[in-house]
Design an enzyme around this catalytic site. Structure first.
Site, PDB file in Angstrom:
ATOM      1  N   THR A 125       0.740  -0.980   0.036  1.00 19.08           N
ATOM      2  CA  THR A 125       0.002   0.016   0.180  1.00 19.08           C
ATOM      3  C   THR A 125       0.706   1.150   0.161  1.00 19.08           C
ATOM      4  OG1 THR A 125      -1.608  -1.137   1.395  1.00 19.08           O
ATOM      5  CG2 THR A 125      -1.811   1.210   1.214  1.00 19.08           C
ATOM      6  N   PHE A 152      -5.503  -6.842  -0.921  1.00 21.19           N
ATOM      7  CA  PHE A 152      -6.891  -6.552  -0.412  1.00 21.19           C
ATOM      8  C   PHE A 152      -6.964  -7.563   0.819  1.00 21.19           C
ATOM      9  CE2 PHE A 152      -7.197  -4.682  -4.532  1.00 21.19           C
ATOM     10  CZ  PHE A 152      -7.376  -3.263  -4.159  1.00 21.19           C
ATOM     11  N   ARG A 154      -7.442  -9.365   4.570  1.00 22.79           N
ATOM     12  CA  ARG A 154      -7.967  -9.193   5.893  1.00 22.79           C
ATOM     13  C   ARG A 154      -7.092 -10.224   6.674  1.00 22.79           C
ATOM     14  NH1 ARG A 154     -13.748 -11.091   5.081  1.00 22.79           N
ATOM     15  NH2 ARG A 154     -12.906 -12.689   3.624  1.00 22.79           N
ATOM     16  N   GLU A 155      -6.585  -9.819   7.634  1.00 22.44           N
ATOM     17  CA  GLU A 155      -6.052 -10.525   8.579  1.00 22.44           C
ATOM     18  C   GLU A 155      -6.977 -11.577   9.267  1.00 22.44           C
ATOM     19  OE1 GLU A 155      -2.815  -9.280  11.331  1.00 22.44           O
ATOM     20  OE2 GLU A 155      -2.422  -7.650  10.250  1.00 22.44           O
ATOM     21  N   LYS A 213      -6.358   1.384  -3.787  1.00 20.55           N
ATOM     22  CA  LYS A 213      -6.110   0.436  -2.129  1.00 20.55           C
ATOM     23  C   LYS A 213      -6.530   1.667  -1.025  1.00 20.55           C
ATOM     24  CE  LYS A 213      -4.492  -2.125   0.821  1.00 20.55           C
ATOM     25  NZ  LYS A 213      -5.281  -3.128   1.493  1.00 20.55           N
ATOM     26  N   LEU A 259     -20.101  -1.830  10.911  1.00 20.28           N
ATOM     27  CA  LEU A 259     -20.868  -1.007  11.553  1.00 20.28           C
ATOM     28  C   LEU A 259     -21.014  -1.567  13.115  1.00 20.28           C
ATOM     29  CD1 LEU A 259     -23.921  -0.105   9.387  1.00 20.28           C
ATOM     30  CD2 LEU A 259     -21.913   1.516  10.016  1.00 20.28           C
ATOM     31  N   ALA A 261     -20.078  -0.788  16.748  1.00 20.27           N
ATOM     32  CA  ALA A 261     -19.194   0.322  17.612  1.00 20.27           C
ATOM     33  C   ALA A 261     -18.582  -0.597  18.685  1.00 20.27           C
ATOM     34  CB  ALA A 261     -20.351   1.151  18.101  1.00 20.27           C
ATOM     35  N   CYS A 269      -2.628  -1.505   9.103  1.00 25.19           N
ATOM     36  CA  CYS A 269      -2.806  -1.149   8.048  1.00 25.19           C
ATOM     37  C   CYS A 269      -3.769   0.026   8.032  1.00 25.19           C
ATOM     38  CB  CYS A 269      -3.768  -2.242   7.130  1.00 25.19           C
ATOM     39  SG  CYS A 269      -2.675  -3.558   6.565  1.00 25.19           S
ATOM     40  N   LYS A 272      -2.141   3.510   9.993  1.00 26.98           N
ATOM     41  CA  LYS A 272      -1.036   4.065   9.358  1.00 26.98           C
ATOM     42  C   LYS A 272      -1.514   4.490   7.665  1.00 26.98           C
ATOM     43  CE  LYS A 272       0.808   0.474   6.494  1.00 26.98           C
ATOM     44  NZ  LYS A 272       0.984   0.621   5.158  1.00 26.98           N
TER      45      LYS A 272
END
Length: 464
Positions: A125, A152, A154-155, A213, A259, A261, A269, A272
């Site tokens: 990125t 793209f 996702r951990e 990205k 969504l 909360a 990622c 930063k």
């Protein structure tokens, strides 16, 4: 094909093993000799579901190996750049020195190919304009050129996201030219199985691919901070943010993902990347366009502080109080503690004099390196013993499934802060607990919505 992956940290290691899984001969390169030795021995240097299996499969099949020597990758057809772009120490901008050094080192050995076509493909990125600058480093190397192919991942789902992505983005220097067509064909050959499976593939210019990205990450961060801003309003009015999120998420223009909360986002990622995006916009003279991202970042930071404020509301002076924190990783199914909201809360509690015990299924070793003096306990029940307050800060499945009646017998005082809104407050109150959930009012409807959803059903997976 023969493929190299330069940088076998989180991104590069998964990509290297996945490319071997697709049938290519892969060489992973890193300057960290200890990491290289561990990977060559089949030991995953981080926790990621499914990764160690494909790592060992690639090694056993002879399709995957690791090295610290650039000369050993000179013969590869395609070189992927999987290096980190951390936040600079002197500001919000991205630190690109690791990428620049890797391209320089690669350019030094590529002439050994005698001018045969070779493709360098960026995965990291980066700010818009980076690919074009890195390409300039390769102009003196006959046959070498560069594309950008942002990841793209996702951990917790990285293997799945590499082997079955929802899209492939190709950035080229000049779209719709013979040179670009040849590069696209070469990268298509790498991803042949994915393309055959009809994964959408988009070809665009360098800067557009780079912006795709960072825009995706900025949007996700904005969505998370938006619902956390609504949580602040719910706390001030007695509303219930989980019901707000559930209701607005039914609008297909909005959707329910991201969504939830809570104490906000973290990891290596989103934080930063949105800061680097702000810095990039300012460098381009359009800083006002992304000014809202500063508030996105600020909302995210405020939620961490809010957890400590609630702890004080429940306990008063925190000095000497025994507090147990469930979770250290920034998200479940990962041992990544970079910019972990949970660990920032732990540090603030410790600074206030609290005796904090932290438990996590995978991240305790990494957490101890980040927080000096951290007291870790791998066993949940032992960590809970004698606690005057429990904070659920990483929504691991085992914490979401805790039995409040049984757990009540372990603690000194049944007080809970649900920092991820994954517990049913009504069930916990009925079991004798005083429970506070971020953004949820204390009225009788708290946690008793008749509409089914993740907050009411701890067995459901948490959206990434």
């Amino acid at each position: 094909m023969i493929v190299s992956v330069i940088g076998v940290g989180y991104l590069g290691a998964v990509h290297a093993a996945a490319m071997a899984e697709l049938g290519h001969d892969v060489i992973g390169l890193d300057v960290d000799s200890g990491r290289v030795a561990a990977m060559q021995a089949g030991r995953a240097p981080f926790h990621e579901p499914g990764f160690e299996e494909i790592l060992r499969r690639g090694l056993a099949a002879g399709r995957l190996r690791f090295t610290t020597d650039y000369a050993e990758i000179a013969h590869a057809d395609v070189h992927f750049l999987g290096l980190g772009t951390p936040q600079r120490a002197d500001g919000f901008g991205a630190d690109l020195r690791y990428l620049e050094a890797a391209v320089a080192s690669l350019a030094a050995v590529l002439p050994a190919r005698g001018g045969a076509p070779t493709l360098v493909v960026g995965k990291s990125t980066v700010p818009a304009g980076t690919a074009r600058r890195l390409r300039a480093q390769l102009t003196a190397v006959p046959g070498a050129d560069l594309m950008w192919n942002p990841e793209f991942l996702r951990e917790g789902f990285a293997v799945q996201d590499t082997l079955a992505p929802d899209r492939l983005v190709y950035g080229v220097a000049a779209p719709d030219t013979p040179a670009a067509d040849a590069q696209v064909a070469l990268l298509d050959a790498v991803y042949a199985q994915l393309i055959a499976a009809e994964v959408p593939r988009l070809v665009m210019g360098f800067e557009t691919a780079e912006l795709v990205k960072v825009s995706a990450n900025a949007f996700l961060a904005t969505k998370i901070s938006f619902i956390n801003a609504i949580a602040e309003l719910c706390e001030a009015t007695g509303g219930d943010v989980t019901d707000v999120a559930r209701a607005i998420g039914m609008d297909d223009r909005i959707g329910g993902k991201f969504l939830r909360a809570g104490i906000g986002f973290g990891g290596g990622c989103l934080p930063k990347d949105i800061r680097a995006f702000i810095a990039s916009a300012e460098d381009l003279g359009v800083g006002e366009a992304l000014g809202f991202l500063r508030e996105v970042d600020a909302v995210n930071q405020r939620r961490r502080v809010r957890v400590v404020e609630i702890a004080r509301e429940l306990l008063g002076d925190l000095a000497g109080r025994r507090i147990t924190v469930l979770g250290a990783a920034f998200k479940p199914d990962s041992d990544d503690v970079r910019d972990s909201p949970a660990l920032e809360v732990v540090s603030r509690l410790m600074s206030a004099g609290a005796h904090v015990t932290v438990t996590d299924p995978e991240a305790l070793d990494n957490a101890a390196k980040r927080v000096p003096g951290l007291v870790g306990e791998p066993h949940t029940e032992q960590a809970l013993a004698g606690a005057e307050l429990v904070l659920l800060l990483t929504e691991w499945r085992e914490y979401r499934g805790l039995d409040p009646v049984r757990v009540r017998n372990l603690v000194a005082a049944p007080r809970m802060i649900d920092g991820r809104n994954v517990l049913d407050p009504g069930v916990w109150r009925d079991a004798g607990w005083e429970i506070r959930s971020l953004g949820r009012g204390a009225g009788p409807a708290n946690g008793t919505s008749v509409v089914d959803g993740p907050a009411a059903r701890p067995d459901l997976p948490i959206p990434a």
